[in-house]
Scaffold this motif. Structure first.
Motif, PDB file in Angstrom:
ATOM      1  N   VAL A   4      -7.758 -20.136  32.060  1.00  0.00           N
ATOM      2  CA  VAL A   4      -7.754 -19.645  30.681  1.00  0.00           C
ATOM      3  C   VAL A   4      -6.980 -18.333  30.592  1.00  0.00           C
ATOM      4  O   VAL A   4      -6.141 -18.160  29.705  1.00  0.00           O
ATOM      5  N   PHE A   5      -7.241 -17.407  31.501  1.00  0.00           N
ATOM      6  CA  PHE A   5      -6.509 -16.143  31.477  1.00  0.00           C
ATOM      7  C   PHE A   5      -5.020 -16.369  31.729  1.00  0.00           C
ATOM      8  O   PHE A   5      -4.172 -15.701  31.121  1.00  0.00           O
ATOM      9  N   GLN A   6      -4.682 -17.298  32.613  1.00  0.00           N
ATOM     10  CA  GLN A   6      -3.273 -17.598  32.856  1.00  0.00           C
ATOM     11  C   GLN A   6      -2.622 -18.167  31.595  1.00  0.00           C
ATOM     12  O   GLN A   6      -1.507 -17.777  31.230  1.00  0.00           O
ATOM     13  N   GLN A   7      -3.330 -19.046  30.924  1.00  0.00           N
ATOM     14  CA  GLN A   7      -2.802 -19.615  29.684  1.00  0.00           C
ATOM     15  C   GLN A   7      -2.673 -18.544  28.605  1.00  0.00           C
ATOM     16  O   GLN A   7      -1.676 -18.499  27.879  1.00  0.00           O
ATOM     17  N   PHE A   8      -3.650 -17.656  28.502  1.00  0.00           N
ATOM     18  CA  PHE A   8      -3.561 -16.554  27.544  1.00  0.00           C
ATOM     19  C   PHE A   8      -2.330 -15.686  27.820  1.00  0.00           C
ATOM     20  O   PHE A   8      -1.680 -15.210  26.888  1.00  0.00           O
ATOM     21  N   ALA A   9      -2.021 -15.465  29.094  1.00  0.00           N
ATOM     22  CA  ALA A   9      -0.874 -14.634  29.443  1.00  0.00           C
ATOM     23  C   ALA A   9       0.435 -15.275  28.973  1.00  0.00           C
ATOM     24  O   ALA A   9       1.317 -14.587  28.446  1.00  0.00           O
ATOM     25  N   TYR A  10       0.563 -16.582  29.158  1.00  0.00           N
ATOM     26  CA  TYR A  10       1.762 -17.265  28.679  1.00  0.00           C
ATOM     27  C   TYR A  10       1.808 -17.293  27.158  1.00  0.00           C
ATOM     28  O   TYR A  10       2.859 -17.088  26.552  1.00  0.00           O
ATOM     29  N   ASN A  11       0.680 -17.548  26.529  1.00  0.00           N
ATOM     30  CA  ASN A  11       0.631 -17.544  25.068  1.00  0.00           C
ATOM     31  C   ASN A  11       1.016 -16.165  24.525  1.00  0.00           C
ATOM     32  O   ASN A  11       1.738 -16.043  23.532  1.00  0.00           O
ATOM     33  N   ASN A  12       0.542 -15.112  25.183  1.00  0.00           N
ATOM     34  CA  ASN A  12       0.871 -13.738  24.812  1.00  0.00           C
ATOM     35  C   ASN A  12       2.382 -13.515  24.863  1.00  0.00           C
ATOM     36  O   ASN A  12       2.970 -12.961  23.931  1.00  0.00           O
ATOM     37  N   LEU A  13       3.003 -13.961  25.939  1.00  0.00           N
ATOM     38  CA  LEU A  13       4.454 -13.839  26.085  1.00  0.00           C
ATOM     39  C   LEU A  13       5.176 -14.563  24.956  1.00  0.00           C
ATOM     40  O   LEU A  13       6.077 -14.010  24.320  1.00  0.00           O
ATOM     41  N   LEU A  14       4.773 -15.799  24.692  1.00  0.00           N
ATOM     42  CA  LEU A  14       5.440 -16.589  23.662  1.00  0.00           C
ATOM     43  C   LEU A  14       5.252 -15.982  22.275  1.00  0.00           C
ATOM     44  O   LEU A  14       6.196 -15.909  21.484  1.00  0.00           O
ATOM     45  N   ALA A  15       4.050 -15.535  21.958  1.00  0.00           N
ATOM     46  CA  ALA A  15       3.797 -14.949  20.641  1.00  0.00           C
ATOM     47  C   ALA A  15       4.568 -13.640  20.467  1.00  0.00           C
ATOM     48  O   ALA A  15       5.162 -13.401  19.411  1.00  0.00           O
ATOM     49  N   ASN A  16       4.582 -12.797  21.486  1.00  0.00           N
ATOM     50  CA  ASN A  16       5.343 -11.553  21.396  1.00  0.00           C
ATOM     51  C   ASN A  16       6.829 -11.833  21.236  1.00  0.00           C
ATOM     52  O   ASN A  16       7.524 -11.195  20.439  1.00  0.00           O
ATOM     53  N   GLU A 168      14.887 -19.342  25.868  1.00  0.00           N
ATOM     54  CA  GLU A 168      15.258 -17.935  25.747  1.00  0.00           C
ATOM     55  C   GLU A 168      14.533 -17.059  26.767  1.00  0.00           C
ATOM     56  O   GLU A 168      15.060 -16.031  27.194  1.00  0.00           O
ATOM     57  N   LEU A 169      13.339 -17.476  27.163  1.00  0.00           N
ATOM     58  CA  LEU A 169      12.553 -16.709  28.136  1.00  0.00           C
ATOM     59  C   LEU A 169      12.816 -17.133  29.578  1.00  0.00           C
ATOM     60  O   LEU A 169      12.269 -16.542  30.507  1.00  0.00           O
ATOM     61  N   GLY A 170      13.648 -18.155  29.763  1.00  0.00           N
ATOM     62  CA  GLY A 170      13.940 -18.628  31.111  1.00  0.00           C
ATOM     63  C   GLY A 170      12.793 -19.404  31.736  1.00  0.00           C
ATOM     64  O   GLY A 170      12.667 -19.440  32.961  1.00  0.00           O
ATOM     65  N   LEU A 171      11.974 -20.021  30.894  1.00  0.00           N
ATOM     66  CA  LEU A 171      10.831 -20.805  31.367  1.00  0.00           C
ATOM     67  C   LEU A 171      11.098 -22.293  31.184  1.00  0.00           C
ATOM     68  O   LEU A 171      11.961 -22.675  30.397  1.00  0.00           O
ATOM     69  N   LYS A 172      10.323 -23.068  31.880  1.00  0.00           N
ATOM     70  CA  LYS A 172      10.379 -24.524  31.749  1.00  0.00           C
ATOM     71  C   LYS A 172       9.035 -25.008  31.238  1.00  0.00           C
ATOM     72  O   LYS A 172       8.010 -24.326  31.395  1.00  0.00           O
ATOM     73  N   GLU A 173       9.049 -26.176  30.666  1.00  0.00           N
ATOM     74  CA  GLU A 173       7.799 -26.761  30.160  1.00  0.00           C
ATOM     75  C   GLU A 173       6.739 -26.843  31.270  1.00  0.00           C
ATOM     76  O   GLU A 173       5.555 -26.634  31.017  1.00  0.00           O
ATOM     77  N   ALA A 174       7.180 -27.080  32.487  1.00  0.00           N
ATOM     78  CA  ALA A 174       6.258 -27.172  33.621  1.00  0.00           C
ATOM     79  C   ALA A 174       5.479 -25.872  33.838  1.00  0.00           C
ATOM     80  O   ALA A 174       4.355 -25.900  34.344  1.00  0.00           O
ATOM     81  N   ASP A 175       6.053 -24.737  33.461  1.00  0.00           N
ATOM     82  CA  ASP A 175       5.361 -23.470  33.614  1.00  0.00           C
ATOM     83  C   ASP A 175       4.081 -23.448  32.784  1.00  0.00           C
ATOM     84  O   ASP A 175       3.115 -22.775  33.142  1.00  0.00           O
ATOM     85  N   LEU A 176       4.078 -24.170  31.667  1.00  0.00           N
ATOM     86  CA  LEU A 176       2.912 -24.205  30.798  1.00  0.00           C
ATOM     87  C   LEU A 176       1.993 -25.383  31.094  1.00  0.00           C
ATOM     88  O   LEU A 176       0.870 -25.402  30.613  1.00  0.00           O
ATOM     89  N   SER A 177       2.437 -26.330  31.860  1.00  0.00           N
ATOM     90  CA  SER A 177       1.637 -27.528  32.092  1.00  0.00           C
ATOM     91  C   SER A 177       0.723 -27.422  33.310  1.00  0.00           C
ATOM     92  O   SER A 177       0.042 -28.363  33.657  1.00  0.00           O
TER      93      SER A 177
END
Length: 179
Positions: A4-16, A168-177
């Motif tokens: 959950v905290f890991q997902q929050f961190a990615y969500n934080n990045l995307l929202a910012n 734009e952030l240099g991420l892949k969908e796998a980073d979130l999966s």
């Protein structure tokens, strides 16, 4: 809980990223125009977010920045430079969350005037970001730029909407999966 905290961190990045991308589109003067809010401009609100991020992320990394994090109340005059710096601290937070263990969440961290469990610190930090992003988001209603969508990132059905952000952030969908 770790995931959950890991997902929050990615969500934080995307929202910012999305909010600051919208801020880059504001017309001259709209970023700093006085508005109704706890911090009375988009500029002040988003600068506050980054200085608080610097404070907590530094503490979680074992640093000693302390109150020097907010020594300059508004370190960025424009959203372009702010976006670059926010991305850097957001990736640092992702790194912290990627190293978390269950035992670490309960460990107290002594810093500045605080002695708190790491789980509490992370919960506070994510809530702080959401709180002030929401205020800045509302301020966009009075600008030339529509408030961007900030809460649809993690569902698989949101893939198309986040694809550009990930690129734009240099991420892949796998980073979130991985959650």
């Amino acid at each position: 809980m770790i995931k959950v905290f890991q997902q929050f961190a990615y969500n934080n990045l995307l929202a910012n990223h999305r909010l600051l991308s919208a801020a880059e589109e504001l017309q001259q003067g709209e970023f700093e125009t006085k508005r109704t809010g706890f911090f009375p401009s988009i500029k002040k609100t988003l600068n506050h977010n980054i200085t608080v991020d610097w404070f907590y992320v530094d503490a979680l990394e074992g640093g000693t920045l302390g109150a020097k994090a907010w020594a300059v109340e508004e370190p960025f005059d424009n959203p372009v430079d702010l976006k670059v710096a926010q991305k850097q601290v957001d990736f640092r937070l992702i790194g912290i969350c990627s190293e978390l263990t269950f035992d670490m969440l309960a460990q107290n961290l002594q810093f500045y005037r605080f002695n708190e469990p790491i789980g509490n610190i992370l919960s506070h930090l994510f809530q702080h970001q959401i709180h002030h992003r929401g205020q800045a988001h509302a301020m966009f209603a009075g600008t030339s730029v529509a408030p961007p969508q900030l809460d649809e990132f993690m569902f698989s059905s949101d893939h198309a909407e986040r694809a550009r952000d990930l690129e734009e952030l240099g991420l892949k969908e796998a980073d979130l999966s991985n959650f």
